[in-house]
Design a protein around this motif. Structure first.
Motif, PDB file in Angstrom:
ATOM      1  N   ALA A 101       0.854  -1.185   0.000  1.00 18.19           N
ATOM      2  CA  ALA A 101       0.000   0.000   0.000  1.00 18.19           C
ATOM      3  C   ALA A 101       0.888   1.232   0.000  1.00 18.19           C
ATOM      4  CB  ALA A 101      -0.931   0.005   1.207  1.00 18.19           C
ATOM      5  N   THR A 103      -3.786   0.421  -2.798  1.00 23.73           N
ATOM      6  CA  THR A 103      -3.396  -0.852  -2.188  1.00 23.73           C
ATOM      7  C   THR A 103      -3.294  -1.912  -3.274  1.00 23.73           C
ATOM      8  OG1 THR A 103      -4.574  -0.264  -0.145  1.00 23.73           O
ATOM      9  CG2 THR A 103      -3.999  -2.578  -0.447  1.00 23.73           C
ATOM     10  N   ASP A 104      -2.247  -2.704  -3.225  1.00 16.87           N
ATOM     11  CA  ASP A 104      -2.086  -3.806  -4.164  1.00 16.87           C
ATOM     12  C   ASP A 104      -3.273  -4.758  -4.054  1.00 16.87           C
ATOM     13  OD1 ASP A 104      -0.251  -5.607  -5.903  1.00 16.87           O
ATOM     14  OD2 ASP A 104      -0.804  -6.887  -4.198  1.00 16.87           O
ATOM     15  N   ALA A 105      -3.717  -5.292  -5.197  1.00 15.81           N
ATOM     16  CA  ALA A 105      -4.922  -6.121  -5.229  1.00 15.81           C
ATOM     17  C   ALA A 105      -4.862  -7.303  -4.264  1.00 15.81           C
ATOM     18  CB  ALA A 105      -5.159  -6.625  -6.653  1.00 15.81           C
ATOM     19  N   HIS A 162      -3.468  -7.427  -1.459  1.00 12.09           N
ATOM     20  CA  HIS A 162      -3.388  -7.002  -0.063  1.00 12.09           C
ATOM     21  C   HIS A 162      -4.597  -6.172   0.375  1.00 12.09           C
ATOM     22  CE1 HIS A 162       0.790  -8.039  -0.999  1.00 12.09           C
ATOM     23  NE2 HIS A 162       0.991  -8.155   0.292  1.00 12.09           N
ATOM     24  N   ARG A 163      -5.637  -6.178  -0.420  1.00  7.49           N
ATOM     25  CA  ARG A 163      -6.804  -5.371  -0.075  1.00  7.49           C
ATOM     26  C   ARG A 163      -7.622  -6.020   1.034  1.00  7.49           C
ATOM     27  NH1 ARG A 163      -8.162  -3.778  -6.368  1.00  7.49           N
ATOM     28  NH2 ARG A 163      -6.491  -2.233  -6.554  1.00  7.49           N
ATOM     29  N   ARG A 164      -8.507  -5.213   1.624  1.00  8.76           N
ATOM     30  CA  ARG A 164      -9.395  -5.635   2.717  1.00  8.76           C
ATOM     31  C   ARG A 164      -8.615  -6.014   3.970  1.00  8.76           C
ATOM     32  NH1 ARG A 164     -14.405  -5.687   0.823  1.00  8.76           N
ATOM     33  NH2 ARG A 164     -14.759  -6.000  -1.414  1.00  8.76           N
ATOM     34  N   GLY A 219      -4.929   0.712   3.506  1.00  7.79           N
ATOM     35  CA  GLY A 219      -5.170   2.072   3.031  1.00  7.79           C
ATOM     36  C   GLY A 219      -5.425   3.022   4.183  1.00  7.79           C
ATOM     37  N   ASP A 269     -14.752   4.368  -6.157  1.00  6.64           N
ATOM     38  CA  ASP A 269     -14.285   3.243  -5.345  1.00  6.64           C
ATOM     39  C   ASP A 269     -13.746   3.694  -3.987  1.00  6.64           C
ATOM     40  OD1 ASP A 269     -14.930   1.426  -7.319  1.00  6.64           O
ATOM     41  OD2 ASP A 269     -12.920   1.395  -8.182  1.00  6.64           O
TER      42      ASP A 269
END
Length: 224
Positions: free
Chosen positions: A140, A158-160, A162-164, A168, A194
């Motif tokens: 991120a 944020t890298d896909a 590493h999301r949720r 962020g 988004d």
């Protein structure tokens, strides 16, 4: 979405302040033309400059649209009231029609920054990163431009893979905390659709609709 009406003078002032901080974040220049249009010297291949208009009349909108069509490498962003419909100059195509100008005061809520965030103080801008795992070097990242007491957030992403995970939010918190220690008071940013939900959860409110257009469809330069 939480919105706050702004009169024309307030919206114009907020737009200029955002533009100056955005320019500081990306090492660009911004100036006001005799016709009142702000021009940001972006300087990349697809977008030489971006023109910023606030609640323009039809004549100004048509003139700027013709200018962008003739140039081919200009973008134009139109700021209007939060609940307004997107405004696209004649001859152009919307790249982002539902972005929002958002503000937060105070910029920092007192939350302590997480030590996993690496922060670099680069004068009139701050850069923050969270290290990734495996082949992902950065999980991120984000940055802010500092102009007076304004803190303009930019390139929060944020890298896909590493999301949720709340990374962020960690980046935003670290940037806000350090900016506040540098004298920052009010946060400003332009959020994509988004990103708006995240920022609302962090106490931000929408004060303007931000519609970006160009001659040809392209990828928006702004991240949530």
């Amino acid at each position: 979405m939480s919105t706050e009406p702004a009169d024309l003078a307030d919206l114009a002032g907020l737009t200029r302040r955002w533009a100056e901080g955005w320019a500081a974040s990306r090492r660009m220049s911004v100036a006001e033309r005799p016709d009142g249009v702000l021009i940001v010297d972006v300087g990349d291949d697809k977008r030489r400059a971006e023109l910023l208009l606030v609640e323009p009349d039809d004549a100004t909108l048509a003139a700027v649209g013709a200018e962008v069509v003739a140039a081919g490498d200009l973008w134009v962003s139109v700021m209007t009231a939060p609940d307004s419909e997107p405004v696209v100059p004649p001859g152009l195509v919307a790249l982002a029609a539902r972005d929002a100008l958002m503000v937060r005061t105070p910029v920092h809520d007192g939350t302590a920054p997480d030590p996993c965030v690496r922060l670099v103080d680069d004068g009139d801008r701050l850069l923050a990163t969270v290290a990734g795992e495996g082949d992902v070097r950065i999980a991120a990242q984000g940055q802010v431009g500092l102009v007076g007491t304004d803190v303009v957030f930019d390139r929060i992403g944020t890298d896909a893979a590493h999301r949720r995970r709340g990374l962020g939010t960690l980046v935003m918190t670290a940037l806000a905390e350090h900016a506040a220690r540098r004298g920052g008071v009010e946060g400003l940013l332009v959020a994509t659709t988004d990103g708006q939900a995240l920022y609302e959860r962090l106490g931000w409110r929408s004060v303007g609709r931000f519609t970006t257009s160009a001659v040809r469809p392209s990828v928006s330069a702004r991240t949530p």
